[in-house]
Design an enzyme around this catalytic site. Structure first.
Site, PDB file in Angstrom:
ATOM      1  N   LYS A   1     -13.614   4.775   0.472  1.00  0.00           N
ATOM      2  CA  LYS A   1     -12.430   3.974   0.149  1.00  0.00           C
ATOM      3  C   LYS A   1     -12.359   3.645  -1.342  1.00  0.00           C
ATOM      4  O   LYS A   1     -11.257   3.565  -1.907  1.00  0.00           O
ATOM      5  CB  LYS A   1     -12.401   2.698   0.992  1.00  0.00           C
ATOM      6  CG  LYS A   1     -12.263   2.975   2.493  1.00  0.00           C
ATOM      7  CD  LYS A   1     -11.032   3.834   2.806  1.00  0.00           C
ATOM      8  CE  LYS A   1     -10.836   4.056   4.281  1.00  0.00           C
ATOM      9  NZ  LYS A   1      -9.653   4.900   4.584  1.00  0.00           N
TER      10      LYS A   1
ATOM     11  N   SER B   1      -6.331   2.428   2.625  1.00  0.00           N
ATOM     12  CA  SER B   1      -7.655   2.166   2.082  1.00  0.00           C
ATOM     13  C   SER B   1      -8.307   1.073   2.931  1.00  0.00           C
ATOM     14  O   SER B   1      -8.234   1.107   4.153  1.00  0.00           O
ATOM     15  CB  SER B   1      -7.529   1.762   0.608  1.00  0.00           C
ATOM     16  OG  SER B   1      -8.791   1.473   0.050  1.00  0.00           O
TER      17      SER B   1
ATOM     18  N   TYR C   1     -18.966   4.226   3.887  1.00  0.00           N
ATOM     19  CA  TYR C   1     -17.545   4.016   4.174  1.00  0.00           C
ATOM     20  C   TYR C   1     -16.857   3.440   2.942  1.00  0.00           C
ATOM     21  O   TYR C   1     -15.769   3.893   2.556  1.00  0.00           O
ATOM     22  CB  TYR C   1     -17.380   3.078   5.367  1.00  0.00           C
ATOM     23  CG  TYR C   1     -15.938   2.756   5.679  1.00  0.00           C
ATOM     24  CD1 TYR C   1     -15.101   3.700   6.266  1.00  0.00           C
ATOM     25  CD2 TYR C   1     -15.400   1.507   5.369  1.00  0.00           C
ATOM     26  CE1 TYR C   1     -13.773   3.413   6.544  1.00  0.00           C
ATOM     27  CE2 TYR C   1     -14.074   1.213   5.651  1.00  0.00           C
ATOM     28  CZ  TYR C   1     -13.266   2.168   6.232  1.00  0.00           C
ATOM     29  OH  TYR C   1     -11.949   1.881   6.495  1.00  0.00           O
TER      30      TYR C   1
END
Length: 293
Positions: free
Chosen positions: A161, A143, A157
Site C-alpha cells: 500500500k 489503498s 501488506y
C-alpha cells in the site's frame, strides 16, 4: 457513443474485485444508477449474480485476474467496445497478509505484490490511452491507512500500500495535463471480511520474542466482523466524490475516523521531527553560493 439531442452520455465505471468488500458494495450502488454503465469484474463471474436484479443492459460482467495482462487488455477493449467510453477505473482487487516480517512466506508475499501493486499498475496503464484520448477520466486506487502508517503484523501488506501511495501521487502529477483525476482511498478497518477469510495469516513461532505482533495478529482475527467502518457508507462516499466533487477530487481520501486521526497524528509528529532535523539535513548539501561569500 451517439446520444439524442439533450441526452447526457452515461458514464462508464470499470471496477476490479467486485465479488466481495468495497468492490461489491460500490458495484451494487452503481448498478442502481440510471446514468451509469457498470463493468464489474471478478476472477469468477458466478459470484456477481447479486447484480442480475439490477441489470437492464447497462451492466457488463467480465472475468478478470488482474495478474493476467492479456485479460486486463481484453477487459478494457470489451468495455470500450460495448459502452464507447471508460470514465472511471476503480482498482479494488487485492488481499491482505498478516505475519511477522521475519517469518513471512515469500511466495505469498510475492503474490500479494503481484495483485495489490502490479495488478493495479497494469489496469491503470491499460486505461490511460483511452482516458488520454477522451481528455477526461478518474482513476481510483484502493489503498489503506496501512499505506500511511506501518504496523506490526502488516509489514508486507503495508509495503504494497505504501507502493500504491507513491505510484499514484506521481501519476496524479503526470496525467493532470490530460484532465485525468487520481484519488487514493485510504480506509481504516471496515466490515468487509478483509481481516477474516479475505486475508491470509501466519502465526509466529516465537510469541515470546514477538509479543506485540502476536497480540496484533490475535486482535485482528478476533475483531473481524466488528470493525467500526461501514462499507456501504464508504461506497456512497466514493461515489459522491467522483460524481459530485470531480473538480475538487481529493488525491487522498481517508475513510473511517481512525484513518484520519491516526494519519493526522503521524504527520504532525513527523513534521515536528523534521523541523528539529532541518539543520542536520541541510548540512549534507553543498554550501549555497550566498553562504560562500
Amino acid at each position: 457513443m451517439a446520444t439524442k439531442k439533450g441526452q447526457t452520455m452515461k458514464k462508464t465505471w470499470l471496477l476490479t474485485g467486485t465479488s466481495t468488500g468495497f468492490g461489491r458494495e460500490l458495484a451494487e450502488l452503481l448498478a442502481q444508477q440510471p446514468d451509469i454503465n457498470l463493468v464489474a469484474t471478478a476472477r469468477n463471474t458466478d459470484k456477481l449474480s447479486y447484480l442480475d436484479q439490477y441489470d437492464h443492459g447497462q451492466i457488463l460482467k467480465l472475468a478478470l485476474d488482474v495478474t493476467d495482462q492479456q485479460q486486463v487488455a481484453a477487459v478494457v477493449e470489451q468495455t470500450v467496445a460495448k459502452f464507447g467510453t471508460l470514465d472511471v477505473l476503480d482498482n479494488n482487487a487485492g488481499f491482505g497478509y498478516f505475519s511477522t516480517f521475519e517469518e513471512a512466506d515469500e511466495e505469498t508475499v510475492r503474490q500479494m505484490f503481484e495483485v495489490n501493486v502490479w495488478g493495479l499498475v497494469h489496469m491503470t496503464q491499460a486505461v490511460l490511452p483511452v482516458m488520454r484520448r477522451q481528455q477526461a477520466g478518474v482513476i481510483i486506487g484502493i489503498s489503506s491507512d496501512a499505506g500511511l502508517i506501518g504496523e506490526a503484523a502488516l509489514s508486507f501488506y503495508s509495503g504494497t500500500k505504501f507502493a500504491v501511495e507513491g505510484l499514484f501521487e506521481s501519476l496524479a502529477q503526470e496525467v493532470a495535463e490530460d484532465q485525468i483525476k487520481v484519488m487514493l482511498v485510504e480506509p481504516s478497518s471496515f466490515r468487509t471480511d478483509w481481516a477474516g477469510r479475505s486475508s491470509q495469516k501466519k502465526d509466529t513461532d516465537f510469541p515470546k520474542d514477538y509479543q506485540k505482533t502476536d497480540q496484533a495478529l490475535r486482535e485482528y482475527a478476533q475483531g473481524a466482523g466488528t470493525e467500526a467502518g461501514n462499507p456501504k457508507a464508504a461506497a456512497a462516499t466514493i461515489y459522491d466524490q467522483v460524481v459530485n466533487h470531480a473538480d475538487n477530487l481529493p488525491l487522498h481520501l481517508p475513510l473511517g475516523e481512525s484513518a484520519v486521526t491516526r494519519a493526522q497524528k503521524k504527520y504532525a509528529d513527523l513534521a515536528e521531527k523534521f523541523t528539529a532535523l532541518t539543520p542536520l539535513a541541510t548540512a549534507a548539501d553543498f554550501p549555497k553560493k550566498s553562504d560562500e561569500n
